[in-house]
Design an enzyme around this catalytic site. Structure first.
Site: not given
Ligand code: IVH
Length: 665
Positions: A34, A84, A114, A116, A118, A137, A224, A315, A408, A411, A424, A430
């Site tokens: 660092d 999607l 792969e 999804k 969040d 988006r 990612y 999902k 409390c 106690c 408290c 306590c």
């Molecule tokens: S592909 C439209 N790959 O999930 C096809 N989307 O609920 C291109 N998301 O808004 C998207 N992980 O942005 C793709 N591995 C993944 C993803 C992914 C998350 C998002 C996507 C979309 C949302 C739908």
């Protein structure tokens, strides 16, 4: 240095720092300390201050954020950002497969599966390899231009890493917050008494939608990549796997453990597999995205108006659920803070049965107007405590509005109000505060005493075996055996773990003390800044407030803590029972790794504590007695019987001078 030289040096520094950032944030493999890294950064910022005309768009200095914007400008996407299609039903995935086979006229379709992510879907546009802009988006056609915020994300390259770059490329991926960063951030928010985020997705979204990108720069975000939406001139990848490889070559994080599926059942299996691994991943995911691997095939079948036909999400069970509030009780935390907790009709939330969820504080209960009998939405994010998000329906026979008790509930001590919170005033008399502060002391981020979990501490406090943290270090086998949960072996294991905890970093030790408003982060700041327990304890309010990131509130709590005689007595007694807080240094932490030291006699240049601390800070271990496992006996003036024992066992004996040469080189 003349202009030419400065320009050259700035280029070299940018390349170096970008390389180290890449190794750190993408490869998880830092190659520089660092300290050295900070030196490069400050050299660059000094040169850029003197020669601002040479600041390049890919300079790491561009990541720190700029002055706040009035509002975000709207920007058209290079290519529409579709949504999607998704389902939770594997049958619909099989239908998706039949459809694809029909549309492609091919019965051998390869899929990739792969996670999804969040988080927040983002478009990144690179012109001639340089990051030109980033946007949310929005409605799919246009989004908000959040370029200054995007630039603060260290895992987003400011410049694509390969030599051959397209004139224009648009990349889609997800901005997320890793669970560990989310927990740290919420910890920091709690320390500041600021509202915490309900989940990492909200934290990522809230951080990216800051008009002040300097705030975003302090939020630990990660990106990612998963799709190249548009690419000019350069050859299009022919498959999704190739697309991911290209993104990786350009310097993006990609999820590389995706499943290459020869048929749709493999993709469905991957969903089952990942669902079981969900709690071990470093980030939140809410399902699996299944994509046709071949780009020609994907192009042939094309898209509907809002979503592509070549991809679908399967999902997971949601981490949000709806259930009934059966009761609202009040819990007393280690700092005395009263937290209203909803007792729920047990419900499965993403694979875990949840029967309690926090309501944070009285204001929150009032704002959400949650009462006994109501139906509410609850949420669990990662391994964070479940929380009540909102009321869905009022109960037919609703209870009265919730009110905080006047004393409390554990106690009976009076309650005081501070901001939105109630406390408290019983302190360690306590039982609830006592149990929780001992459990906190022993917990993983603090003294890390294995086998001394919450339940064990509760049992010990209830039996009167533990009345304060320092008594942990006086426990013995005989006492432990009076508890139901201990036998000879488990008692010895616990005592060994207690002994081990004596070598502890100063930051963890400070955190373990449970000072209000001083969480893990603040404890580390204090340790790094002051370097010793004495110096931390002796710091004035003014000294503390000088430290970046320590506000008036934390400074006040810290000085109050160290002016409390009872607290000082506890610290003294911990130190004299052999707890040796050491300073973590980035240099040669491992010089004495696993080397066992024993001390005897009086040292002249060090106090015994200083010498021990030095050994521990270099990775060595201290033990009180000489045994075959001892590597060195350090002998001061008038050594005791340990000296003869070491001679007998043939153990190396160091004079104070030799010891000094060893540790201070
Ligand atoms: S592909 C439209 N790959 O999930 C096809 N989307 O609920 C291109 N998301 O808004 C998207 N992980 O942005 C793709 N591995 C993944 C993803 C992914 C998350 C998002 C996507 C979309 C949302 C739908």
């Amino acid at each position: 240095m003349n202009q030419e030289e400065a320009k050259k040096r700035i280029e070299i520094l940018c390349d170096k720092i970008n390389k180290f950032d890449y190794l750190y944030y993408i490869k998880n493999n830092p190659e520089i300390s660092d300290e050295k890294y900070d030196k490069l950064r400050s050299e660059l910022s000094e040169l850029e201050r003197l020669y601002p005309e040479f600041t390049t768009p890919d300079s790491p200095s561009q990541r720190v954020g700029v002055l706040p914007l009035g509002e975000f400008a709207s920007v058209n996407h290079v290519s529409p950002m579709l949504s999607l299609a998704s389902t939770a039903n594997p049958e619909e995935i099989r239908e998706f497969d039949s459809r694809i086979k029909r549309l492609c006229g091919d019965s051998n379709i390869i899929y990739t599966a792969e996670p999804k992510f969040d988080g927040l879907s983002i478009e990144l546009v690179y012109e001639n390899g340089l990051l030109a802009r980033g946007s949310t988006r929005g409605d799919g056609r246009s989004g908000e231009n959040i370029t200054p915020n995007i630039k603060t994300i260290a895992s987003i390259p400011l410049k694509l890493r390969t030599a051959a770059v397209p004139p224009l490329v648009s990349i889609r991926g997800e901005a997320i917050m890793l669970l560990k960063d989310f927990q740290k951030l919420n910890g920091r928010m709690t320390e500041k008494d600021a509202a915490t985020f309900a989940n990492p997705r909200n934290a990522a979204a809230g951080s990216l939608r800051q008009l002040d990108s300097r705030v975003t720069a302090r939020r630990p975000l990660t990106f990612y990549g998963y799709e190249i939406m548009f690419i000019e001139k350069l050859r299009q990848p022919s498959s999704h796997t190739e697309e991911l490889n290209l993104l990786k070559e350009w310097g993006f994080n990609v999820y590389s453990h995706y499943r290459f599926c020869e048929d749709i059942e493999e993709a469905i299996d991957f969903h089952t597999y990942l669902s079981s691994k969900r709690d071990t991943l470093p980030f939140e995911i809410d399902g699996v995205v299944i994509k046709v691997n071949s780009k020609t095939c994907a192009e042939d079948i094309g898209s509907r108006s809002r979503s592509p036909r070549w991809a679908i999400a399967l999902k997971f069970k949601p981490r949000r659920e709806i259930t009934t509030v059966e009761n609202i009780v009040v819990q007393v935390g280690r700092t005395g803070k009263l937290t209203p907790v909803a007792l729920l009709k047990p419900v499965d939330v993403g694979g875990v049965t949840v029967s309690r969820a926090t309501l944070h504080n009285a204001d929150e209960v009032a704002k959400k107007d949650i009462r006994v009998g109501d139906t509410a939405r609850i949420e669990r994010a990662g391994d964070v405590i479940p929380a009540v998000v909102e009321r869905i329906k009022t109960g037919a026979a609703r209870g009265a509005p919730f009110i905080m008790p006047a004393v409390c509930p554990v106690c009976g001590s009076p309650i005081v109000e501070e901001g939105a919170c109630h406390f408290c005033t019983g302190g360690l008399s306590c039982p609830s505060q006592l149990k929780r502060s001992i459990a906190h002391f022993a917990s993983r981020g603090a003294m890390d005493i294995e086998y001394l979990g919450k339940k064990t501490v509760e049992a010990m406090v209830e039996k009167g075996i533990l009345n304060s943290v320092e008594e942990i270090y006086t426990l013995d086998v005989k006492t432990l055996l009076t508890l139901d949960r201990f036998a000879e072996k488990s008692a010895r294991n616990l005592l060994e773990a207690i002994e081990k905890s004596k070598n502890i970093s100063l930051a963890r030790f400070i955190f373990a003390l449970g000072i209000r408003n001083a969480g893990e982060h603040t404890a580390r700041l204090l340790a790094d800044h002051f370097g010793s327990m004495e110096a931390v304890g002796g710091a004035s309010y003014e000294d503390l407030i000088e430290i970046d990131e320590i506000g008036p509130e934390a400074a006040g709590s810290i000085t109050r803590f160290f002016s409390d005689k009872k607290k000082l007595k506890i610290i003294d007694s911990l130190l004299s029972s052999g707890v040796i807080p050491y300073i973590e240094t980035s240099v040669s932490l491992s010089l004495l790794e696993n080397i066992n030291f024993v001390f005897t006699g009086t040292l002249e240049e060090f106090t015994r504590e200083e010498a021990k601390r030095l050994v521990v800070s270099l990775g060595g271990r201290i033990s009180p007695t000489v045994s075959a496992k001892t590597d060195y006996l350090v002998a001061g003036k008038e050594p005791g019987s340990k000296y003869n024992k070491a001679v007998k066992l043939g153990i190396s004996i160091l004079s104070e001078y030799e010891f000094k040469k060893l540790v201070l080189k």
